[in-house]
Design a protein around this motif. Sequence first.
Motif, PDB file in Angstrom:
ATOM      1  N   LYS A  32     -31.672  24.221  10.770  1.00 16.90           N
ATOM      2  CA  LYS A  32     -30.538  24.878  10.323  1.00 16.90           C
ATOM      3  C   LYS A  32     -29.483  24.997  11.147  1.00 16.90           C
ATOM      4  CE  LYS A  32     -30.550  30.375  10.544  1.00 16.90           C
ATOM      5  NZ  LYS A  32     -30.514  31.548  11.079  1.00 16.90           N
ATOM      6  N   ASP A  33     -28.593  25.207  10.996  1.00 19.40           N
ATOM      7  CA  ASP A  33     -27.117  24.932  12.040  1.00 19.40           C
ATOM      8  C   ASP A  33     -26.910  23.750  12.704  1.00 19.40           C
ATOM      9  OD1 ASP A  33     -26.925  27.614  11.957  1.00 19.40           O
ATOM     10  OD2 ASP A  33     -28.498  28.123  13.377  1.00 19.40           O
ATOM     11  N   ARG A  34     -27.615  22.610  11.237  1.00 21.36           N
ATOM     12  CA  ARG A  34     -27.087  21.640  11.891  1.00 21.36           C
ATOM     13  C   ARG A  34     -26.067  20.816  11.258  1.00 21.36           C
ATOM     14  NH1 ARG A  34     -32.761  18.459  13.552  1.00 21.36           N
ATOM     15  NH2 ARG A  34     -30.870  16.968  14.384  1.00 21.36           N
ATOM     16  N   SER A  35     -24.881  19.925  11.660  1.00 24.96           N
ATOM     17  CA  SER A  35     -24.222  19.579  11.028  1.00 24.96           C
ATOM     18  C   SER A  35     -24.604  18.059  10.138  1.00 24.96           C
ATOM     19  CB  SER A  35     -22.571  18.946  11.792  1.00 24.96           C
ATOM     20  OG  SER A  35     -23.168  18.377  13.410  1.00 24.96           O
ATOM     21  N   PHE A  36     -24.350  17.904   8.639  1.00 23.85           N
ATOM     22  CA  PHE A  36     -24.537  16.586   8.591  1.00 23.85           C
ATOM     23  C   PHE A  36     -23.342  15.413   8.373  1.00 23.85           C
ATOM     24  CE2 PHE A  36     -27.784  20.130   8.076  1.00 23.85           C
ATOM     25  CZ  PHE A  36     -28.481  19.630   7.864  1.00 23.85           C
ATOM     26  N   PHE A  37     -24.006  14.330   7.751  1.00 21.89           N
ATOM     27  CA  PHE A  37     -23.143  13.318   7.450  1.00 21.89           C
ATOM     28  C   PHE A  37     -23.880  12.573   6.578  1.00 21.89           C
ATOM     29  CE2 PHE A  37     -21.536  15.437  11.842  1.00 21.89           C
ATOM     30  CZ  PHE A  37     -20.639  14.967  11.474  1.00 21.89           C
ATOM     31  N   LEU A  49     -23.484   9.117  -5.106  1.00 25.24           N
ATOM     32  CA  LEU A  49     -23.746  10.188  -4.070  1.00 25.24           C
ATOM     33  C   LEU A  49     -23.472  11.502  -5.271  1.00 25.24           C
ATOM     34  CD1 LEU A  49     -22.575  11.671  -1.446  1.00 25.24           C
ATOM     35  CD2 LEU A  49     -20.283  11.338  -2.589  1.00 25.24           C
ATOM     36  N   GLU A  50     -22.793  11.551  -6.318  1.00 22.38           N
ATOM     37  CA  GLU A  50     -22.603  12.827  -7.088  1.00 22.38           C
ATOM     38  C   GLU A  50     -24.494  12.982  -7.898  1.00 22.38           C
ATOM     39  OE1 GLU A  50     -20.748  14.949  -8.027  1.00 22.38           O
ATOM     40  OE2 GLU A  50     -19.742  13.760  -6.548  1.00 22.38           O
ATOM     41  N   ILE A  51     -25.129  12.140  -7.760  1.00 24.72           N
ATOM     42  CA  ILE A  51     -27.200  12.219  -8.049  1.00 24.72           C
ATOM     43  C   ILE A  51     -27.758  12.953  -6.277  1.00 24.72           C
ATOM     44  CG2 ILE A  51     -29.320  11.354  -8.121  1.00 24.72           C
ATOM     45  CD1 ILE A  51     -27.886   8.645  -9.823  1.00 24.72           C
ATOM     46  N   LEU A  52     -26.456  12.223  -5.116  1.00 23.15           N
ATOM     47  CA  LEU A  52     -27.405  13.381  -4.364  1.00 23.15           C
ATOM     48  C   LEU A  52     -27.335  14.716  -3.742  1.00 23.15           C
ATOM     49  CD1 LEU A  52     -29.543  13.083  -1.944  1.00 23.15           C
ATOM     50  CD2 LEU A  52     -27.292  12.202  -0.753  1.00 23.15           C
ATOM     51  N   ARG A  53     -25.821  15.066  -4.186  1.00 19.82           N
ATOM     52  CA  ARG A  53     -25.267  16.505  -4.394  1.00 19.82           C
ATOM     53  C   ARG A  53     -25.872  17.383  -5.002  1.00 19.82           C
ATOM     54  NH1 ARG A  53     -20.411  16.541  -1.699  1.00 19.82           N
ATOM     55  NH2 ARG A  53     -18.938  14.319  -2.268  1.00 19.82           N
ATOM     56  N   ASP A  54     -26.705  16.979  -6.306  1.00 19.77           N
ATOM     57  CA  ASP A  54     -27.050  18.225  -7.186  1.00 19.77           C
ATOM     58  C   ASP A  54     -27.962  18.649  -5.915  1.00 19.77           C
ATOM     59  OD1 ASP A  54     -25.741  18.343  -8.680  1.00 19.77           O
ATOM     60  OD2 ASP A  54     -27.177  16.221 -10.008  1.00 19.77           O
ATOM     61  N   TYR A  55     -28.636  17.693  -4.786  1.00 22.36           N
ATOM     62  CA  TYR A  55     -30.238  18.368  -3.694  1.00 22.36           C
ATOM     63  C   TYR A  55     -29.557  19.022  -2.579  1.00 22.36           C
ATOM     64  CZ  TYR A  55     -32.811  16.030  -7.500  1.00 22.36           C
ATOM     65  OH  TYR A  55     -33.362  15.780  -8.678  1.00 22.36           O
ATOM     66  N   ILE A  56     -28.141  19.063  -2.421  1.00 20.41           N
ATOM     67  CA  ILE A  56     -27.616  19.859  -1.738  1.00 20.41           C
ATOM     68  C   ILE A  56     -27.246  20.894  -1.634  1.00 20.41           C
ATOM     69  CG2 ILE A  56     -25.709  19.142   0.112  1.00 20.41           C
ATOM     70  CD1 ILE A  56     -26.925  16.913  -0.129  1.00 20.41           C
ATOM     71  N   VAL A  61     -22.640  22.272   4.526  1.00 22.42           N
ATOM     72  CA  VAL A  61     -21.199  21.212   4.648  1.00 22.42           C
ATOM     73  C   VAL A  61     -21.792  19.715   5.371  1.00 22.42           C
ATOM     74  CG1 VAL A  61     -19.167  21.206   5.470  1.00 22.42           C
ATOM     75  CG2 VAL A  61     -20.265  23.961   5.196  1.00 22.42           C
ATOM     76  N   ILE A  62     -21.429  19.235   3.790  1.00 23.27           N
ATOM     77  CA  ILE A  62     -22.041  17.746   4.355  1.00 23.27           C
ATOM     78  C   ILE A  62     -20.540  17.420   3.924  1.00 23.27           C
ATOM     79  CG2 ILE A  62     -22.294  15.132   4.149  1.00 23.27           C
ATOM     80  CD1 ILE A  62     -25.787  17.273   2.996  1.00 23.27           C
ATOM     81  N   SER A  63     -20.004  16.145   4.958  1.00 27.48           N
ATOM     82  CA  SER A  63     -19.197  15.186   5.123  1.00 27.48           C
ATOM     83  C   SER A  63     -19.760  13.922   5.140  1.00 27.48           C
ATOM     84  CB  SER A  63     -18.319  15.455   6.785  1.00 27.48           C
ATOM     85  OG  SER A  63     -17.605  16.139   7.033  1.00 27.48           O
ATOM     86  N   VAL A  64     -18.413  13.150   4.167  1.00 24.31           N
ATOM     87  CA  VAL A  64     -18.884  11.709   3.742  1.00 24.31           C
ATOM     88  C   VAL A  64     -18.117  11.074   4.606  1.00 24.31           C
ATOM     89  CG1 VAL A  64     -18.929   9.938   1.713  1.00 24.31           C
ATOM     90  CG2 VAL A  64     -19.555  13.030   1.559  1.00 24.31           C
ATOM     91  N   ILE A  65     -19.234  10.160   4.792  1.00 27.94           N
ATOM     92  CA  ILE A  65     -17.607   8.545   5.481  1.00 27.94           C
ATOM     93  C   ILE A  65     -18.397   7.531   4.572  1.00 27.94           C
ATOM     94  CG2 ILE A  65     -17.751   7.031   7.614  1.00 27.94           C
ATOM     95  CD1 ILE A  65     -19.119   9.732   9.248  1.00 27.94           C
TER      96      ILE A  65
END
Length: 357
Positions: A32-37, A49-56, A61-65
């Motif tokens: 909870k309340d952690r930022s994800f990259f 990436l789109e496969i994984l997005r279905d499980y976010i 909020v997730i930033s992509v590098i």
Amino acid sequence: MYKQVKLLDHYIITGQDSLTVFKTLLESGDYKDRSFFILTDENTSQYCLEILRDYIPEKTVISVISISAGEKNKSINTAEFIWKELNQKHADRNSVLINLGGGTISDIGGFVASNYKRGISFINIPTTLMGMVDAAIGGKNAVNLNEIKNSIGTYRQPDSVYINPVFLKTLPQSEILSGYAEIFKYALINDSGLWEILKKKSFTAFESLEDLITYSVLIKAEIVEQDPWEKGIRKTLNFGHTLGHAFETFLNRMNRPVSHGYAVAAGILCESYLSMRINKLQKKEFEAITTTIHLNFPKLLIRENNDQELISIMKNDKKNQQDKINCSLLNQIGEGKYDQLIPEELLIEALNYYIHG
């Protein structure tokens, strides 16, 4: 369905429902309340990436590098780029880096996370067979230096690993075959029964991969659990890799890049030859190994006049002791032996066997 394998203080989740478990984790109080990259390369950004997005979870909020694909990009320069991206995107010590990709992404992502702000959490989601059975597991993270494999690195375990065979559908057959080299390795150093299964298996199809992945994970987890810092038995996992890394580095220098698995398969042949010459490996077992490897893996374009450059590369291998080249070999199929110091003349003999055999 999914299976859960405990390794040290974290879990490796395998199976069709592993990403559902991943989603549950992100929704839990621990995150909870952690930022994800998410760290991707150009291939996993396009295909995975789109496969994984279905499980976010929706509110996460997730930033992509994203970095360029390929072993040549597993470098300090790329690590510096990722650190700068994390900094510019305001990643803090509570941030989590999710490594979505093959062995290069797992290696450099773990290395970056291990050092950023003196260490942030990371999660591995491997998308290649090589990553699923080997690179994403065990907490070895590294980048290359002057093209020498994994010269700068850390030992740091991920928070968790999620292995889902759905990503294998995004791969060409050559990448599947590359991953099989590591499964061969597990059989040869640890499990003769697995070797008997592999000898009879077709490597041109995707069947039964889920079971082979889980079995490989169990073998590696058991070895790493006994020796997380690679002081003893974990060194057997280097079988095929001393010469394999030399082949990989040399061919990259020649602008003829080869996949890690193909190089390891060639290394397995050479180090099996050394096992027969200086250890207890019987000739009939050696012949069974060579027959199986030759049937399934292409031969690398190595010439006799390349031997000194290959040995020079091996002399920079991080496993060496007392200025001598150190290999892990076999006593027999299913039993590895580590810390084998190999005279240069025997290395040349093994290389000549590979070139002319």
